[in-house]
Every structure is written in structure tokens, then in C-alpha cells.
Design an enzyme around this catalytic site. Structure first.
Site, short mmCIF file in Angstrom:
data_model
loop_
_atom_site.label_atom_id
_atom_site.label_comp_id
_atom_site.label_asym_id
_atom_site.label_seq_id
_atom_site.Cartn_x
_atom_site.Cartn_y
_atom_site.Cartn_z
N GLU A 44 0.74 -1.13 -0.15
CA GLU A 44 -0.03 -0.10 -0.02
C GLU A 44 0.90 1.41 -0.04
OE1 GLU A 44 -2.92 -1.12 3.30
OE2 GLU A 44 -4.19 -0.48 1.55
N HIS A 63 -0.91 5.66 7.75
CA HIS A 63 -2.01 4.75 7.39
C HIS A 63 -2.15 3.60 8.50
CE1 HIS A 63 -4.57 2.04 5.64
NE2 HIS A 63 -3.60 1.06 5.17
N HIS A 65 -4.72 0.66 10.45
CA HIS A 65 -5.81 -0.41 10.52
C HIS A 65 -6.29 -0.49 11.99
CE1 HIS A 65 -3.76 -2.86 7.10
NE2 HIS A 65 -4.25 -1.69 6.69
N HIS A 146 -11.49 -1.03 6.21
CA HIS A 146 -10.09 -1.17 6.30
C HIS A 146 -9.30 -0.37 7.39
CE1 HIS A 146 -6.25 -1.47 3.52
NE2 HIS A 146 -5.70 -0.83 4.46
#
Ligand SMILES: [Zn+2]
Length: 223
Positions: A44, A63, A65, A146
Site C-alpha cells: 500500500e 495509514h 488499521h 479497512h
């Protein structure tokens, strides 16, 4: 960025890879400092390359999760700022949906695997560009089913906003579980708390550094 491993396990320079912002391919700037033969890229990495491409003044992209935010990415009820450290979330964090950006040929496994998906996500980041010149500490969004993305002008501020985003999600979910309608921050409270948060991470940052230092069973520094 880290090579293809859980970022918390980064322990040495060889665990880091420079990627080109232009195409998200590995870039070996100094073989002494980074993994000399980069393995398969972090899948990603396009989240990061496309955001840095669109906003050259940005220096940190997180980023995550984090589980507490994910319910807000699949529910019509928005993740709104509900406590004084999270005014930067505003009255509702946008949700970027993979389904709006997939081509039929894409592997639809809910990962940002190419530049087109990364560019689509970047367009959904709303708000002013974080800058030292004004009081917007971060841009942020949720990714359906996500996780989340937080963008800021420094690593410290980005970590601060990421942590308080998760805490805000936990508080909001807990409050809604009490069964009554919850009271989130007003527009004015959002603006004023955001301005206060933008002043910096001077106080909490040393605490978070210390937490990492003493959690040596997980975090190691072999440099
Ligand atoms: Zn992800």
C-alpha cells in the site's frame, strides 16, 4: 517506509526502503543506510506516494488499521469530533470507498495496490493543507472496511492526530453504547479545539517515546 514487514518491527536501517514519490518504486539513495536490495514493495505504498505527490509540503502520512475506527467506515453514522483533543476531526470524517475507484481489472481485495487507487483516495482528503502558518493540524479520512489515513506537517503532529482519532472513535462508540443520543462538538468547538491542538505535541510526545522505549519486547533498536 518499512520494507515488507509490520512497521512496529522496524529495528535497523536495513528494514527501511526509500521509495520514489513519482512511481512508488524502491529508490536506493544510500546503500549504506537502507536495505541494499529492496524486497517486494510494501503493497500500500501508493497511499503515501500519491499523497506526497499531491501535497509537497506534507512530511508525514500515517495509514493504520486501528480497529476502533473501522465501524465508522461501514456505518452511516459519521466519526465526529467528540472530545477536546480531536477537534481536527471536524463534524464528520469523510469515508473513501474502494468500490468507487476500482476498475474491473483490479484485484478487489481492499488494498491500495496501484497509483490510481492512491490518487482517488488522495482526492477524498478534505480540509486545508496542514501548515505551520495556520491552525489546521491534519487532513484525515477513513477507508471503508479497512482503516484510516492521517496527514500532517510533522511526524509528531501526525502521530498525535492518529492517536487522538482512535481515542475519539473509542469514546464515541462507548458513549453511543450508553443508549442516549450523544453530544458531539459544535462547529465553534471544533474550530477552537483544533486551533489549540495545532499548537503542538510538546507535552504528549515524550510520553509516547518513553512507552516505545520500555516496550522492548516488541520495539527493538539495533542501529
Ligand atoms: Zn492498509
Amino acid at each position: 517506509m518499512s520494507r515488507y514487514l509490520a512497521p512496529a518491527l522496524v529495528a535497523a536501517p536495513a528494514d527501511l526502503v526509500f521509495y520514489s514519490i513519482d512511481n512508488a518504486e524502491p529508490l536506493i539513495a544510500n546503500p549504506q543506510d537502507v536495505c541494499p536490495s529492496p524486497p517486494v514493495g510494501f503493497s500500500e505504498r501508493f497511499i503515501h506516494s500519491e499523497i506526497y505527490k499531491a501535497y509537497p509540503s506534507i512530511t508525514s502520512v500515517i495509514h493504520s488499521h486501528a480497529l476502533p475506527v473501522i465501524p465508522f467506515s461501514i456505518s452511516p453514522r459519521p466519526l465526529a469530533a467528540c472530545f477536546h483533543m480531536a477537534g481536527f476531526l471536524g463534524t464528520g470524517v469523510p469515508v473513501w470507498d474502494f468500490a468507487d475507484a476500482y476498475a474491473d481489472s483490479n484485484q478487489q481485495d481492499m488494498l491500495v495496490r496501484n497509483a490510481k487507487l492512491g490518487a482517488s483516495l488522495t482526492k477524498s482528503l478534505r480540509g486545508e493543507i496542514p501548515s505551520a502558518k495556520h491552525s489546521n493540524p491534519a487532513k484525515r479520512l477513513l477507508m471503508r472496511g479497512h482503516g484510516m489515513v492521517v496527514v500532517a506537517q510533522s511526524i509528531e503532529m501526525c502521530v498525535l492526530c492518529a492517536i487522538y482519532t482512535v481515542q475519539n472513535a473509542e469514546i464515541l462508540q462507548t458513549a453511543r453504547g450508553l443508549g442516549e443520543e450523544v453530544k458531539v462538538l459544535s462547529e465553534r468547538e471544533v474550530t477552537d479545539t483544533r486551533n489549540t491542538t495545532a499548537k503542538g505535541a510538546v507535552k504528549p510526545w515524550p510520553l509516547w517515546v518513553r512507552e516505545v522505549e520500555i516496550a522492548s519486547e516488541i520495539y527493538r533498536n539495533l542501529a
